[in-house]
Design a protein around this motif. Structure first.
Motif, PDB file in Angstrom:
ATOM      1  N   VAL A   1     -28.901  -7.813  33.909  1.00  0.00           N
ATOM      2  CA  VAL A   1     -27.470  -7.936  34.212  1.00  0.00           C
ATOM      3  C   VAL A   1     -27.167  -9.212  34.994  1.00  0.00           C
ATOM      4  O   VAL A   1     -27.987  -9.709  35.763  1.00  0.00           O
ATOM      5  CB  VAL A   1     -26.936  -6.701  34.966  1.00  0.00           C
ATOM      6  N   PHE A   2     -25.959  -9.710  34.780  1.00  0.00           N
ATOM      7  CA  PHE A   2     -25.505 -10.908  35.466  1.00  0.00           C
ATOM      8  C   PHE A   2     -24.992 -10.574  36.857  1.00  0.00           C
ATOM      9  O   PHE A   2     -24.473  -9.483  37.094  1.00  0.00           O
ATOM     10  CB  PHE A   2     -24.376 -11.571  34.673  1.00  0.00           C
ATOM     11  N   THR A   3     -25.110 -11.515  37.757  1.00  0.00           N
ATOM     12  CA  THR A   3     -24.514 -11.394  39.083  1.00  0.00           C
ATOM     13  C   THR A   3     -23.186 -12.142  39.047  1.00  0.00           C
ATOM     14  O   THR A   3     -23.157 -13.371  38.980  1.00  0.00           O
ATOM     15  CB  THR A   3     -25.425 -12.014  40.161  1.00  0.00           C
ATOM     16  N   TRP A   4     -22.078 -11.382  39.046  1.00  0.00           N
ATOM     17  CA  TRP A   4     -20.771 -12.024  38.945  1.00  0.00           C
ATOM     18  C   TRP A   4     -20.369 -12.580  40.307  1.00  0.00           C
ATOM     19  O   TRP A   4     -20.639 -11.967  41.343  1.00  0.00           O
ATOM     20  CB  TRP A   4     -19.734 -11.019  38.454  1.00  0.00           C
ATOM     21  N   LEU A   5     -19.748 -13.718  40.300  1.00  0.00           N
ATOM     22  CA  LEU A   5     -19.379 -14.396  41.538  1.00  0.00           C
ATOM     23  C   LEU A   5     -17.865 -14.561  41.640  1.00  0.00           C
ATOM     24  O   LEU A   5     -17.160 -14.570  40.633  1.00  0.00           O
ATOM     25  CB  LEU A   5     -20.048 -15.773  41.607  1.00  0.00           C
ATOM     26  N   LYS A   6     -17.376 -14.706  42.862  1.00  0.00           N
ATOM     27  CA  LYS A   6     -15.957 -14.995  43.105  1.00  0.00           C
ATOM     28  C   LYS A   6     -15.854 -16.035  44.210  1.00  0.00           C
ATOM     29  O   LYS A   6     -16.823 -16.267  44.954  1.00  0.00           O
ATOM     30  CB  LYS A   6     -15.200 -13.717  43.488  1.00  0.00           C
TER      31      LYS A   6
ATOM     32  N   GLU B   1     -19.298 -16.335  46.320  1.00  0.00           N
ATOM     33  CA  GLU B   1     -19.969 -15.167  46.872  1.00  0.00           C
ATOM     34  C   GLU B   1     -20.047 -14.092  45.797  1.00  0.00           C
ATOM     35  O   GLU B   1     -19.337 -14.145  44.793  1.00  0.00           O
ATOM     36  CB  GLU B   1     -19.228 -14.637  48.108  1.00  0.00           C
ATOM     37  N   ILE B   2     -20.919 -13.118  45.990  1.00  0.00           N
ATOM     38  CA  ILE B   2     -21.111 -12.073  44.983  1.00  0.00           C
ATOM     39  C   ILE B   2     -19.883 -11.166  44.890  1.00  0.00           C
ATOM     40  O   ILE B   2     -19.359 -10.713  45.905  1.00  0.00           O
ATOM     41  CB  ILE B   2     -22.358 -11.227  45.319  1.00  0.00           C
ATOM     42  N   ASP B   3     -19.450 -10.936  43.678  1.00  0.00           N
ATOM     43  CA  ASP B   3     -18.381  -9.966  43.429  1.00  0.00           C
ATOM     44  C   ASP B   3     -19.067  -8.650  43.068  1.00  0.00           C
ATOM     45  O   ASP B   3     -19.387  -8.392  41.911  1.00  0.00           O
ATOM     46  CB  ASP B   3     -17.488 -10.445  42.276  1.00  0.00           C
ATOM     47  N   PHE B   4     -19.300  -7.841  44.081  1.00  0.00           N
ATOM     48  CA  PHE B   4     -20.057  -6.604  43.883  1.00  0.00           C
ATOM     49  C   PHE B   4     -19.329  -5.639  42.963  1.00  0.00           C
ATOM     50  O   PHE B   4     -19.953  -4.954  42.151  1.00  0.00           O
ATOM     51  CB  PHE B   4     -20.329  -5.925  45.239  1.00  0.00           C
ATOM     52  N   ASP B   5     -18.006  -5.582  43.071  1.00  0.00           N
ATOM     53  CA  ASP B   5     -17.222  -4.633  42.268  1.00  0.00           C
ATOM     54  C   ASP B   5     -17.370  -4.926  40.775  1.00  0.00           C
ATOM     55  O   ASP B   5     -17.689  -4.028  39.991  1.00  0.00           O
ATOM     56  CB  ASP B   5     -15.756  -4.700  42.692  1.00  0.00           C
ATOM     57  N   ILE B   6     -17.151  -6.191  40.369  1.00  0.00           N
ATOM     58  CA  ILE B   6     -17.257  -6.545  38.950  1.00  0.00           C
ATOM     59  C   ILE B   6     -18.697  -6.403  38.463  1.00  0.00           C
ATOM     60  O   ILE B   6     -18.942  -5.931  37.341  1.00  0.00           O
ATOM     61  CB  ILE B   6     -16.751  -7.982  38.704  1.00  0.00           C
ATOM     62  N   THR B   7     -19.655  -6.793  39.284  1.00  0.00           N
ATOM     63  CA  THR B   7     -21.065  -6.684  38.896  1.00  0.00           C
ATOM     64  C   THR B   7     -21.435  -5.231  38.626  1.00  0.00           C
ATOM     65  O   THR B   7     -22.111  -4.918  37.632  1.00  0.00           O
ATOM     66  CB  THR B   7     -21.975  -7.283  39.986  1.00  0.00           C
TER      67      THR B   7
ATOM     68  N   ALA C   1     -22.351  -3.516  34.860  1.00  0.00           N
ATOM     69  CA  ALA C   1     -23.611  -2.788  34.674  1.00  0.00           C
ATOM     70  C   ALA C   1     -23.345  -1.371  34.173  1.00  0.00           C
ATOM     71  O   ALA C   1     -24.028  -0.878  33.271  1.00  0.00           O
ATOM     72  CB  ALA C   1     -24.396  -2.760  35.985  1.00  0.00           C
ATOM     73  N   ALA C   2     -22.343  -0.716  34.750  1.00  0.00           N
ATOM     74  CA  ALA C   2     -22.013   0.656  34.346  1.00  0.00           C
ATOM     75  C   ALA C   2     -21.531   0.695  32.894  1.00  0.00           C
ATOM     76  O   ALA C   2     -21.896   1.603  32.134  1.00  0.00           O
ATOM     77  CB  ALA C   2     -20.940   1.231  35.273  1.00  0.00           C
TER      78      ALA C   2
ATOM     79  N   SER D   1     -26.380  -2.529  45.980  1.00  0.00           N
ATOM     80  CA  SER D   1     -25.154  -2.205  45.258  1.00  0.00           C
ATOM     81  C   SER D   1     -25.458  -1.650  43.868  1.00  0.00           C
ATOM     82  O   SER D   1     -24.892  -0.628  43.448  1.00  0.00           O
ATOM     83  CB  SER D   1     -24.293  -3.472  45.153  1.00  0.00           C
ATOM     84  N   LEU D   2     -26.372  -2.286  43.153  1.00  0.00           N
ATOM     85  CA  LEU D   2     -26.689  -1.844  41.787  1.00  0.00           C
ATOM     86  C   LEU D   2     -27.550  -0.583  41.764  1.00  0.00           C
ATOM     87  O   LEU D   2     -27.583   0.112  40.744  1.00  0.00           O
ATOM     88  CB  LEU D   2     -27.370  -2.975  41.028  1.00  0.00           C
TER      89      LEU D   2
END
Length: 316
Positions: A11-16, A24-30, A34-35, A74-75
């Motif tokens: 999975v990709f680590t989405w950034l914002k 910085e990491i966008d934990f919500d989108i990441t 994945a889900a 988070s994941l």
């Protein structure tokens, strides 16, 4: 016990952009991406068998240890929700440094650690390499996780693991599978001839079918993160030995699978993911290299061609 007869998405680590303009990491989108991948079914009804996070496609090389741990924590919530294992990569210069990394990963829900060869300029001897993995295995046992030696001889900067060494490593109790990322699938065939019970995961999308023919039981996919239904269905056919059907899907994805074996695979495939989700700006946000317009146009053309071919097969 992890079922390795599956395909797993890297999975990709989405950034914002933060208020300061830094990424910085966008934990919500990441988490949501994945889900969504884990929620996708192949034509035969199966799903992805795990999450591979903070690997090459997850910006691993550019994340700080603190960022990496936060991302995996988070994941791990997503992995628990879908009852699948969480796998993370690890690389270090010394075996002692590697042991500390494994201990840290075990505290945030990682089940298996993909262990890269040591990041040294000089090529270690097989004995030095074995000692590196042996300590990793001993550390994993205490920490309650398993390890997966990761052989990536085609990638610049990674020492190749010899066939003899891989066979020795596979005998360690904490080693439950091997990841072989190379377009030369004869390595997989040689390993399987030595030990037919080995669990080997292929790591290059363009040779998934050939790796299955050589004896790989599963794979870790980058392109399947963008086109999960196609990737899962292809693996279903591989496991049933329906090679012609599997090859149809492989050929349909060839234009984009090619990118998985390139030095800028993370930047290329992440942008393709952005196109797929109508978020090209997000797809271009990376801590890695910035793509040129020529590269952007090439990825877009490859994505469109793969999507058109997969639509014909009802695999979008």
């Amino acid at each position: 016990m992890i079922n390795w007869q599956v395909v797993m998405p890297a999975v990709f680590t989405w950034l914002k952009e933060s208020e300061s303009g830094a990424l910085e990491i966008d934990f919500d989108i990441t988490q949501k991406q994945a889900a969504a991948i884990l929620n996708t079914q192949g034509k035969g009804g199966s799903r992805m068998g795990g999450i591979v996070a903070s690997g090459t496609l997850g910006e691993n090389s550019y994340l700080s240890n603190e960022q990496r741990i936060s991302l995996l924590k988070s994941l791990s919530e997503v992995a628990r929700e879908y009852n699948v294992p969480l796998i993370s990569g690890a690389a270090a210069e010394t075996k002692e440094e590697l042991a500390k990394i494994i201990e840290g990963l075990a505290t945030v829900g990682v089940d298996t650690v993909m262990v890269m060869p040591p990041k040294t300029k000089e090529v270690p001897s097989d004995e030095e390499m074995y000692a590196y993995y042996e300590l990793a295995a001993a550390t994993a046992k205490v920490a309650g996780v398993t390890i997966m030696p990761y052989n990536n001889p085609d990638a610049a900067g990674y020492h190749a693991l010899s066939t003899d060494l891989l066979i020795r490593l596979a005998a360690l109790p904490e080693v439950t599978a091997l990841k072989i990322s190379t377009i030369d699938v004869s390595i997989i065939e040689t390993l399987m001839l030595e030990n037919k019970d080995l669990k080997i995961l292929a790591g290059v999308d363009s040779v998934t079918v050939y790796a299955g023919l050589a004896g790989a039981c599963g794979g870790i996919t980058g392109v399947g993160t963008i086109f999960p239904k196609a990737s899962i269905t292809m693996q279903e056919y591989v496991l049933k030995g329906e090679w012609a059907e599997a090859n149809k899907i492989s050929q349909a994805m060839n234009s984009i699978s090619y990118l998985d074996a390139q030095p800028l695979l993370m930047e290329y495939l992440k942008f393709a993911m952005g196109i797929h989700h109508n978020d090209t700006d997000g797809g271009l946000r990376t801590l890695g290299k910035k793509l040129t317009q020529e590269q952007i146009d090439d990825v877009r053309a490859r994505y469109v061609l793969a999507k058109e071919r997969l639509e014909v097969l009802d695999l979008i």
